[in-house]
Design a protein around this motif. Structure first.
Motif, PDB file in Angstrom:
ATOM      1  N   THR A  47       0.840  -1.212   0.000  1.00  0.00           N
ATOM      2  CA  THR A  47       0.000   0.000   0.000  1.00  0.00           C
ATOM      3  C   THR A  47       0.869   1.254   0.000  1.00  0.00           C
ATOM      4  OG1 THR A  47      -0.192  -0.202   2.394  1.00  0.00           O
ATOM      5  CG2 THR A  47      -2.051  -1.011   1.105  1.00  0.00           C
ATOM      6  N   GLN A  48       1.977   1.210   0.739  1.00  0.00           N
ATOM      7  CA  GLN A  48       2.788   2.428   0.822  1.00  0.00           C
ATOM      8  C   GLN A  48       3.636   2.646  -0.424  1.00  0.00           C
ATOM      9  OE1 GLN A  48       1.758   4.547   3.298  1.00  0.00           O
ATOM     10  NE2 GLN A  48       0.421   2.772   3.217  1.00  0.00           N
ATOM     11  N   PHE A  89       1.136   4.241  -2.613  1.00  0.00           N
ATOM     12  CA  PHE A  89       0.800   5.614  -2.207  1.00  0.00           C
ATOM     13  C   PHE A  89       1.960   6.588  -2.455  1.00  0.00           C
ATOM     14  CE2 PHE A  89       0.848   8.924   1.140  1.00  0.00           C
ATOM     15  CZ  PHE A  89      -0.300   9.603   0.755  1.00  0.00           C
ATOM     16  N   CYS A 107      -6.135  -0.741   6.134  1.00  0.00           N
ATOM     17  CA  CYS A 107      -6.673   0.579   6.508  1.00  0.00           C
ATOM     18  C   CYS A 107      -5.517   1.532   6.836  1.00  0.00           C
ATOM     19  CB  CYS A 107      -7.583   0.422   7.714  1.00  0.00           C
ATOM     20  SG  CYS A 107      -8.047   2.000   8.427  1.00  0.00           S
ATOM     21  N   PRO A 108      -5.541   2.774   6.313  1.00  0.00           N
ATOM     22  CA  PRO A 108      -4.441   3.707   6.597  1.00  0.00           C
ATOM     23  C   PRO A 108      -4.176   3.879   8.101  1.00  0.00           C
ATOM     24  CG  PRO A 108      -5.873   4.610   4.913  1.00  0.00           C
ATOM     25  CD  PRO A 108      -6.525   3.349   5.394  1.00  0.00           C
ATOM     26  N   GLN A 109      -5.238   3.820   8.920  1.00  0.00           N
ATOM     27  CA  GLN A 109      -5.032   3.980  10.359  1.00  0.00           C
ATOM     28  C   GLN A 109      -4.148   2.844  10.899  1.00  0.00           C
ATOM     29  OE1 GLN A 109      -5.611   6.440  12.284  1.00  0.00           O
ATOM     30  NE2 GLN A 109      -5.072   5.446  14.209  1.00  0.00           N
ATOM     31  N   VAL A 160      -2.133   0.876   9.080  1.00  0.00           N
ATOM     32  CA  VAL A 160      -0.838   0.897   8.402  1.00  0.00           C
ATOM     33  C   VAL A 160       0.070   1.964   9.033  1.00  0.00           C
ATOM     34  CG1 VAL A 160       0.229   1.546   6.215  1.00  0.00           C
ATOM     35  CG2 VAL A 160      -1.661  -0.073   6.233  1.00  0.00           C
ATOM     36  N   TYR A 161      -0.443   3.191   9.210  1.00  0.00           N
ATOM     37  CA  TYR A 161       0.415   4.244   9.764  1.00  0.00           C
ATOM     38  C   TYR A 161       0.719   4.009  11.242  1.00  0.00           C
ATOM     39  CZ  TYR A 161       0.215   6.516   5.342  1.00  0.00           C
ATOM     40  OH  TYR A 161       0.360   6.755   4.012  1.00  0.00           O
ATOM     41  N   THR A 174       4.275  12.368   4.183  1.00  0.00           N
ATOM     42  CA  THR A 174       2.973  11.791   3.830  1.00  0.00           C
ATOM     43  C   THR A 174       2.033  12.897   3.331  1.00  0.00           C
ATOM     44  OG1 THR A 174       3.346  10.186   5.579  1.00  0.00           O
ATOM     45  CG2 THR A 174       1.122  10.305   4.713  1.00  0.00           C
ATOM     46  N   PHE A 191       0.413  13.315  -0.385  1.00  0.00           N
ATOM     47  CA  PHE A 191      -1.039  13.454  -0.571  1.00  0.00           C
ATOM     48  C   PHE A 191      -1.349  14.647  -1.481  1.00  0.00           C
ATOM     49  CE2 PHE A 191      -5.021  15.436   0.924  1.00  0.00           C
ATOM     50  CZ  PHE A 191      -5.897  14.411   0.626  1.00  0.00           C
ATOM     51  N   TYR A 212      -2.694  17.412   6.471  1.00  0.00           N
ATOM     52  CA  TYR A 212      -2.639  15.953   6.311  1.00  0.00           C
ATOM     53  C   TYR A 212      -1.499  15.372   7.148  1.00  0.00           C
ATOM     54  CZ  TYR A 212      -3.586  11.535   3.989  1.00  0.00           C
ATOM     55  OH  TYR A 212      -3.937  10.234   3.735  1.00  0.00           O
ATOM     56  N   THR A 260      -1.891  12.730  10.229  1.00  0.00           N
ATOM     57  CA  THR A 260      -1.150  11.462  10.290  1.00  0.00           C
ATOM     58  C   THR A 260      -0.405  11.348  11.622  1.00  0.00           C
ATOM     59  OG1 THR A 260      -0.832  11.649   7.919  1.00  0.00           O
ATOM     60  CG2 THR A 260       0.538  10.039   9.036  1.00  0.00           C
TER      61      THR A 260
END
Ligand code: SF4
Ligand code: SF4
Length: 508
Positions: free
Chosen positions: A50-51, A54, A119-121, A123-124, A172, A176, A206, A210
């Motif tokens: 995912t990263q 992104f 989910c980004p939550q 993952v981060y 990040t 974005f 953003y 994060t």
């Protein structure tokens, strides 16, 4: 009242001896222990995937422009070979519906797969936790550091961690914004400290989101803010795979050494080591059953398997299983066979149809779009040469990466003709902006529209406004409103778009 794990509610007595319970729940900080194993490996595979997508996608070039760019100012989305206009909103709606339906399908099959792995939550939080572990150490070291008084060492560790967190969060935020402003330009503006106010705002916004969500809020976002956690149970049934503690095998739990025979002590396989709670990112005890706080990450299953291995027991005391498999003691094969149940097949069929529909529609999409607007600033009028004249504005949007030429014709009224001298550019500021955006998007332009009166040239991915005068001899049709059609044909692709409009004939 049931408290959420890690929450402490406060009680106090008033002078009249009424007990007042504060609804504010202070949180105990959770220090998840690191894990290794099958699910952890998969979580990291998903984090990398995912990263890479992104952080990498905005840097991919397509021809002379950024491959994926949502140019909100120019009202145009560039997705590799596709150029989408606001009129193509239906495709974005279809993508959103497909995403929602995919979520339903994956949830019906294996619970909160999205939450636990993509989910980004999650993952981060995992990335921020990794940074925290590298700088402050694992669970015990972090707890000790937090409890210790302030010292130079503590200040350096805490300061270093926040510095890396903030740098990562800003990167990040920058990435974005790079989806909405060409990222190479953004980098150059950044390097020369010429970054615009809106870009600065969104990078910081953003980035801060994060930093706050992954550094501090963590599991609280999943527990209190995310609506998905609240309604996901509606998508579960007794055949949904979820992380489950095998109570029949694990109970009665009890501490013991490796050499103790659990059967003679009438003990189950759970040795009460509490490691499954220590690794849980939301701080829950899976042995209490399925709870809405469980994000299905499988960390407890991984750590429990290492414990079982050390004890010489079979793995899988905590595992992905279904309610039916546990209660009816199904084999692994029987459990997996239930994946293809009617509910899943219905979701999968609708999803397949939607994806096929979207792909077909994109495949058949005309390479240009046309809008026809009657010019309300110019009324229908009778000209000196005895003709009735109506004026229209046509917006021709070239949705391809090559220059297109268009031929215009009109029908619907006998004797209706285009005043050839009057096919000309509308002097709209939007048109001027389009030229600029097309240039920004890297299309080769000298901004001249070298069309003759027969064809109209529109540059790659450009939207061009033109004015068209239609005339008909006075008296050839009765007064009132008449339906007409504009036909615009691409010289290159031979595709034709028909747009309806009306021609007004004033009373004489
Ligand atoms: S990790 Fe396994 S053995 Fe240890 S407490 Fe949890 S369920 Fe029991
Ligand atoms: S209970 Fe297990 S699967 Fe659920 S969130 Fe905690 S560690 Fe992850």
């Amino acid at each position: 009242m049931n408290e959420a794990p890690g929450a402490k509610t406060a009680e106090k007595k008033t002078p009249s001896n009424e007990v007042v319970i504060s609804l504010y729940a202070a949180q105990d900080k959770i220090y998840p222990r690191s894990t290794f194993g099958f699910f952890t490996k998969w979580r990291w595979v998903m984090i990398w995937l995912t990263q890479l997508v992104f952080y990498g996608t905005p840097w991919v070039e397509w021809g002379q422009r950024q491959a994926l760019l949502f140019d909100l100012e120019a009202k145009r989305f560039y997705i590799f070979n596709l150029v989408l206009y606001p009129q193509d909103l239906i495709y974005l709606t279809a993508i959103l519906i497909i995403s929602a339906l995919s979520l339903f399908l994956f949830t019906a099959v294996a619970g909160r797969l999205w939450c636990g792995y993509a989910c980004p939550q999650t993952v981060y939080t995992e990335i921020f936790l990794w940074i925290e572990r590298k700088i402050e150490g694992d669970r015990a070291a972090r707890m000790k550091l937090d409890e210790s008084p302030m010292s130079v060492k503590k200040l350096l560790r805490k300061g270093g961690k926040h510095f890396v967190w903030i740098a990562f969060a800003l990167w990040t935020g920058f990435t974005f914004v790079g989806y909405f402003t060409p990222i190479r330009e953004l980098l150059s503006e950044f390097a020369h400290l010429h970054i615009g106010p809106w870009e600065t705002f969104w990078v910081c916004f953003y980035g801060l989101a994060t930093y706050g969500n992954a550094g501090f809020m963590r599991e609280q976002v999943c527990k209190y803010m995310c609506p998905y956690a609240r309604f996901q149970s509606a998508m579960f049934d007794d055949d949904t795979l979820v992380v489950t503690y095998d109570e029949a095998r694990g109970e009665p739990r009890g501490r013991r050494s490796r050499n103790v025979d659990s059967e003679s002590h009438k003990l189950g396989d759970c040795i009460e080591c509490s490691l499954c709670v220590q690794v849980c990112p939301t701080g829950i005890d899976i042995r209490k059953g399925l709870q809405y706080e469980c994000i299905g990450c499988g960390a407890c299953a991984d750590v429990c398997d290492t414990v079982m291995d050390k004890m010489g027991y079979a793995p899988g005391l905590i595992k992905y299983s279904t309610q039916n498999a546990i209660t009816q003691k199904w084999s692994h094969k029987q459990m997996l066979q239930r994946i293809l149940r009617p509910r899943v097949l219905i979701y999968a069929s609708i999803l397949t149809l939607l994806i096929l529909g979207l792909l077909t529609s994109l495949w058949l999409r005309t390479p240009f779009r046309v809008n026809v607007v009657r010019d309300r600033g110019v009324m229908a009028r009778i000209t000196d040469d005895g003709m009735i004249e109506n004026v229209y504005r046509l917006q021709i949007m070239n949705g391809t990466e090559t220059t297109q030429h268009f031929q215009l014709s009109v029908n619907g009224l006998k004797g209706l003709e285009i005043e050839e001298d009057e096919v000309k550019d509308a002097d709209y500021s939007e048109h001027k902006k389009d030229e600029k955006h097309a240039k920004d998007a890297g299309h080769d332009k000298d901004a001249k529209h070298a069309d003759d009166n027969k064809t109209i040239m529109v540059q790659p991915a450009e939207s061009r406004w033109i004015i068209v005068d239609l005339k008909i001899p006075d008296g050839s049709v009765e007064s009132g409103s008449h339906k007409i059609q504009f036909e615009i044909q691409s010289v290159e692709s031979k595709e034709t778009v028909t747009e309806k409009s009306i021609f007004l004939v004033p009373r004489s």
